[in-house]
Design an enzyme around this catalytic site. Structure first.
Site, PDB file in Angstrom:
ATOM      1  N   TYR A 152      34.916 -25.033 -18.666  1.00 54.77           N
ATOM      2  CA  TYR A 152      34.346 -24.364 -19.829  1.00 54.77           C
ATOM      3  C   TYR A 152      35.469 -24.142 -20.851  1.00 54.77           C
ATOM      4  O   TYR A 152      36.405 -24.928 -20.922  1.00 54.77           O
ATOM      5  CB  TYR A 152      33.631 -23.080 -19.347  1.00 54.77           C
ATOM      6  CG  TYR A 152      32.632 -22.578 -20.357  1.00 54.77           C
ATOM      7  CD1 TYR A 152      31.672 -23.430 -20.905  1.00 54.77           C
ATOM      8  CD2 TYR A 152      32.664 -21.261 -20.790  1.00 54.77           C
ATOM      9  CE1 TYR A 152      30.767 -22.984 -21.842  1.00 54.77           C
ATOM     10  CE2 TYR A 152      31.756 -20.800 -21.729  1.00 54.77           C
ATOM     11  CZ  TYR A 152      30.821 -21.663 -22.264  1.00 54.77           C
ATOM     12  OH  TYR A 152      29.942 -21.232 -23.200  1.00 54.77           O
ATOM     13  N   LYS A 168       9.133 -34.895  -6.811  1.00 55.69           N
ATOM     14  CA  LYS A 168       9.635 -36.178  -7.338  1.00 55.69           C
ATOM     15  C   LYS A 168      11.153 -36.094  -7.485  1.00 55.69           C
ATOM     16  O   LYS A 168      11.874 -37.049  -7.215  1.00 55.69           O
ATOM     17  CB  LYS A 168       9.005 -36.484  -8.708  1.00 55.69           C
ATOM     18  CG  LYS A 168       7.529 -36.774  -8.655  1.00 55.69           C
ATOM     19  CD  LYS A 168       7.219 -38.250  -8.453  1.00 55.69           C
ATOM     20  CE  LYS A 168       5.748 -38.410  -8.095  1.00 55.69           C
ATOM     21  NZ  LYS A 168       5.329 -39.759  -7.805  1.00 55.69           N
ATOM     22  N   GLY A 176      -8.374 -44.936 -14.487  1.00 57.64           N
ATOM     23  CA  GLY A 176      -7.399 -44.076 -15.133  1.00 57.64           C
ATOM     24  C   GLY A 176      -6.038 -44.744 -15.224  1.00 57.64           C
ATOM     25  O   GLY A 176      -5.919 -45.979 -15.157  1.00 57.64           O
ATOM     26  N   ALA A 177      -5.007 -43.894 -15.344  1.00 57.26           N
ATOM     27  CA  ALA A 177      -3.643 -44.382 -15.552  1.00 57.26           C
ATOM     28  C   ALA A 177      -3.261 -45.421 -14.499  1.00 57.26           C
ATOM     29  O   ALA A 177      -2.842 -46.539 -14.826  1.00 57.26           O
ATOM     30  CB  ALA A 177      -2.696 -43.187 -15.479  1.00 57.26           C
ATOM     31  N   ALA A 178      -3.392 -45.038 -13.231  1.00 58.35           N
ATOM     32  CA  ALA A 178      -2.925 -45.906 -12.151  1.00 58.35           C
ATOM     33  C   ALA A 178      -3.790 -47.163 -12.051  1.00 58.35           C
ATOM     34  O   ALA A 178      -3.269 -48.289 -11.994  1.00 58.35           O
ATOM     35  CB  ALA A 178      -2.935 -45.129 -10.842  1.00 58.35           C
ATOM     36  N   ASN A 238      -4.352 -39.436  -3.684  1.00 55.95           N
ATOM     37  CA  ASN A 238      -3.536 -38.455  -2.951  1.00 55.95           C
ATOM     38  C   ASN A 238      -4.047 -37.046  -3.193  1.00 55.95           C
ATOM     39  O   ASN A 238      -4.512 -36.760  -4.292  1.00 55.95           O
ATOM     40  CB  ASN A 238      -2.079 -38.534  -3.427  1.00 55.95           C
ATOM     41  CG  ASN A 238      -1.374 -39.750  -2.882  1.00 55.95           C
ATOM     42  OD1 ASN A 238      -1.559 -40.117  -1.736  1.00 55.95           O
ATOM     43  ND2 ASN A 238      -0.560 -40.370  -3.718  1.00 55.95           N
TER      44      ASN A 238
END
Ligand code: NDP
Ligand code: PYR
Ligand code: MG
Length: 758
Positions: A41, A96, A198-200, A289
């Protein structure tokens, strides 16, 4: 208590115990001294600030940016749980982060945005660009996710990927390529039914089309039924994929005769009856999932010819984007790619598909408690714990980035890059991770013969914390407590047995009688028997013998033969065992290596070598590994005729006949055990073939002892041992100087042995 309620409690406890959540931030530099703090610092920190101000690219040199990924969500499509909001999405985003770290050594800040409007989301992420080396968008519902990703790709110079779209498409493509190959169907002829638009799902369909699938062979369903051109409610991302069919068709009708079902919607919407009507050799990827569109067992129950995958880890074929995002970002970060393009995605899919066809490393078999996982209907895609993923997928992605011109840093030395990748994971430690996991699954009572020792007590605390074993401590209660108080070790939950206390007299008498019975014709009087069992190593062995414990960890000692005597006299050898032996497990970068006999037999003869090899091979099998055995010498296959060379040669001939199920070869020099090319060029007949050895048998104690000591000191290889082989029950003697970690490892080994000798 139902299984689901236990899981719920376990999951909640897991997240709340200790520090709430699953991830923390740790400094990577020393902060021990005043000087360190002045560098970290003010005033020292000003220097890198000024350097970066002058040369912005240096942000990668002086900060964590280059290894930092933002996992960003608004919580609108969290797993299959739907729009549960940003706070509720945080456990998934932290999860994640954990996966990025453990599988690819990437650091993550998870950011959950209170932001539904796509443009606001985009502006927020754009403002975060200076912080991150890459952005992983997660669990954002469609169609907003498409717009968000498209806009961000245009605005950002760092790699960005919506994991649910592309991660899923990449992994499921790899699995699809392999599944179709196994059933002998062509992708351009396969008929697909997709649940979810959808997205997937949309991203998967698009990538399958790039791989050769035909759009006319797809029937896609969303909440409102079949996605057909007749519908007017479709968003612009879905409508190009709509089918021509005019009539209303149900999911059940569509499933009749389908080759592939792809589920990326919600749990339990497919019935076994529907699977029963699919074409011959059907493929079902039920990937919602945490609950798949149909359970693995239910689907398998109706079709013998089914190839089945889910997004879950508890059944074969886990098709989950965890196989992709850590390694795709690793490759992209390492070449500082400006984007994650189609070439990089396809390279990842192909690398994954190829990897599934290669022989599986021991460590993966060990993790899944299998003898030999191999390419086929139950293994169409690599397992997430496969240590080769980081090298295989990340290198393929980095190379594709360079070839397609989006890499801003070039990798010149691929061997060195591969080495760096493997080192990131500390691959050498994986075997112990799995042994610890196995120990925890069924912890056993382990008696510590010498508990009045600080290192032992520290190890016991960790053993308790981790749930590896149920420790029983032998020693003076007051002395043990004094050590614990001085060093702030809390031993609550441990049994301390003060075997010298008058209360232990009845037990001592019982043990003395039993010992006398066992040894009265081996020169022991009743008086001598009583004297012996008053020694801690004898007392501990007696506890094991009388089923008061399941394993023994003997005191830290330099006199090994003396320390194992009680075990030999009281526990004795397994039936049919002629000699006991000692084995070390070295956790090398090449994987686990077993060395024998490192501790007991000074100058074994041919028969002894055969026995040592058998015991070692059986122990390797207990670790769920296939023994690949090299009998070592200074000579190669008869090239010299000294006593040890002849001995190892003769032992090899006997062993090859006696144990044809094992790969056994010798005599050979140590380097030939590993250099398969050299071996195949010069000795193509050698039974190790294309394999490297994992089990090394030495001609005598000096050679074995020197070899493992040299490796552990000069090459700083972590080791576990000595693991005593041939006894009826697990007894292990700690070497003088064993560290706390080594003690814990030995405890785990003893527990796993006790599990297998039940
Ligand atoms: N295994 C893996 O690696 C991955 C799995 N997934 C899983 O895929 C699922 C979808 O995720 P994602 O695409 O991100 O989410 P989205 O919200 O973008 O898409 C969900 C889709 O499912 C459809 N849907 C919902 N209920 C039904 C139903 N009863 N019948 C048919 N379709 C239905 C929705 O239809 P509508 O458009 O009409 O609302 C929507 O098209 C989740 O379960 C998620 O866990 C996602 C990513 C990776
Ligand atoms: C695996 C994943 O990303 C999901 O289910 O959303
Ligand atoms: Mg997701």
């Amino acid at each position: 208590m139902s299984i689901s309620s236990i899981l719920k409690q376990d999951a909640l406890a897991y997240h709340s115990e200790g520090k709430p959540g699953k991830i923390e931030v740790k400094p990577t530099k020393s902060t021990a001294t005043q000087r360190d703090l002045s560098l970290a610092y003010s005033p020292g920190v000003a220097e890198p600030c000024l350097e970066i101000a002058a040369f912005p690219e240096k942000v990668y040199q002086y900060t964590a940016k280059g290894n930092l990924v933002g996992v960003i969500s608004n919580g609108t499509a969290v797993l299959g749980l739907g729009n549960i909001g940003p706070e509720a999405s945080k456990p998934v985003m932290e999860g994640k982060g954990v996966l990025f770290k453990i599988f690819a050594d990437i650091d993550v800040f998870d950011l959950e945005l209170n932001c539904l409007e796509p443009n606001d989301f985009v502006e927020t992420v754009v403002r975060l660009e200076p912080t991150f080396g890459g952005i992983n968008l997660e669990d954002i519902k469609s169609p907003e996710c498409f717009e968000i990703e498209e806009k961000l790709k245009k605005r950002l110079k760092i790699p960005i990927m919506h994991d649910d779209q592309h991660g899923t498409a990449i992994i499921s493509s790899a699995a699809l390529i392999n599944a179709l190959e196994i059933v002998g169907k062509k992708i351009n002829q396969a008929r697909f039914v997709v649940s979810g638009a959808g997205a997937a799902a949309i991203s998967c369909v698009k990538l399958y089309l790039q791989l050769g699938a035909k759009i006319e062979n797809f029937l896609i369903f969303d909440k409102d039924g079949l996605v057909s051109k007749a519908r007017t409610d479709l968003n612009p991302y879905v409508s190009p994929l709509a089918c021509d069919a005019q009539e209303k068709r149900t999911l059940a009708e569509a499933m009749k005769g389908a080759d592939v079902f792809l589920g990326l919607s919600v749990g339990n919407i497919i019935s076994p009856d529907m699977v029963a009507t699919m074409a011959k050799d059907p493929i079902v990827f039920a990937m919602a999932n945490p609950t798949p569109e149909i359970g693995y067992l239910e689907a398998k129950a109706v079709r013998d010819d089914l190839i089945m995958a889910t997004g879950r880890s508890d059944y074969p074929n886990q098709v989950n984007n965890v196989l992709g995002f850590p390694f795709i970002f690793r490759g992209a970060l390492d070449v500082r790619a400006s984007e994650i393009n189609d070439e990089m995605k396809l390279a990842a899919a192909k690398a994954l598909a190829c990897l599934a066809k290669k022989p599986v490393p021991d460590i993966v078999n060990l993790a899944y408690n299998e003898k030999s996982i191999s390419f086929g209907p139950d293994y169409i895609i690599p397992k997430p714990v496969d240590p080769r993923l980081i090298t295989t997928v990340s290198m393929a992605v980095a190379k594709a980035a360079m070839d397609s011109g989006v890499a801003t840093v070039q990798i010149k030395n691929w061997d060195e890059y591969e080495h760096q990748l493997a080192k990131r994971l500390g691959l050498d430690n994986q075997v112990m991770k799995f042994i610890l996991k196995r120990a925890k699954s069924n912890p056993k009572r382990i008696v510590f013969a010498d508990a009045q020792n600080l290192k032992v007590l520290k190890a016991v605390r960790e053993v308790l914390d981790e749930g590896i074993a149920k420790p029983i401590l032998l020693g003076n209660q007051a002395a043990i407590q004094a050590i614990c108080e001085e060093h702030h070790i809390d031993l609550q939950g441990t049994e301390i047995l003060d075997f010298k206390h008058p209360d232990s007299e009845p037990l001592l008498k019982e043990f003395a009688d039993l010992f006398y019975e066992k040894r009265k014709r081996r020169g022991y009087t009743r008086w001598e028997a009583e004297k012996q069992v008053r020694k801690s190593n004898y007392f501990a062995a007696m506890m094991l013998e009388t089923q008061r414990a399941d394993g023994v960890i003997s005191g830290l000692t330099k006199n090994y033969p003396e320390a194992i005597r009680p075990a030999l006299q009281i526990i004795g050898k397994k039936p049919g065992v002629k000699k006991v032996a000692g084995m070390y497990l070295l956790l090398s970068k090449k994987g686990p290596l077993f060395f024998s006999d490192t501790t007991i037999n000074f100058q074994p003869d041919v028969e002894d070598i055969v026995e040592i090899t058998r015991l070692t091979g059986e122990a390797v099998e207990r670790f769920n590994l296939q023994p690949r055995i090299a009998l070592l010498s200074y000579s190669n296959f008869g090239s010299a005729d000294g006593d040890d060379a002849i001995k190892m040669r003769e032992a090899t001939h006997i062993l090859q006949k006696k144990y044809p199920k094992w790969l056994i070869e010798g005599e050979m020099q140590a380097h030939l055990a590993f250099d398969k090319e050299l071996r195949q060029q010069n000795y193509p007949f050698a039974t190790l073939g294309n394999e490297t050895a994992n089990t090394l048998i030495f001609p005598n104690l000096s050679a074995a002892n020197i070899a493992y000591n040299l490796l552990k000191e000069a090459a700083e290889i972590e080791y576990i041992g000595p693991i005593l082989l041939g006894l009826r029950k697990p007894v292990h003697v700690l070497q003088l100087g064993a560290s706390v970690r080594e003690i814990i490892n030995m405890v785990a080994i003893a527990v796993v042995e006790a599990q297998t000798t039940e």
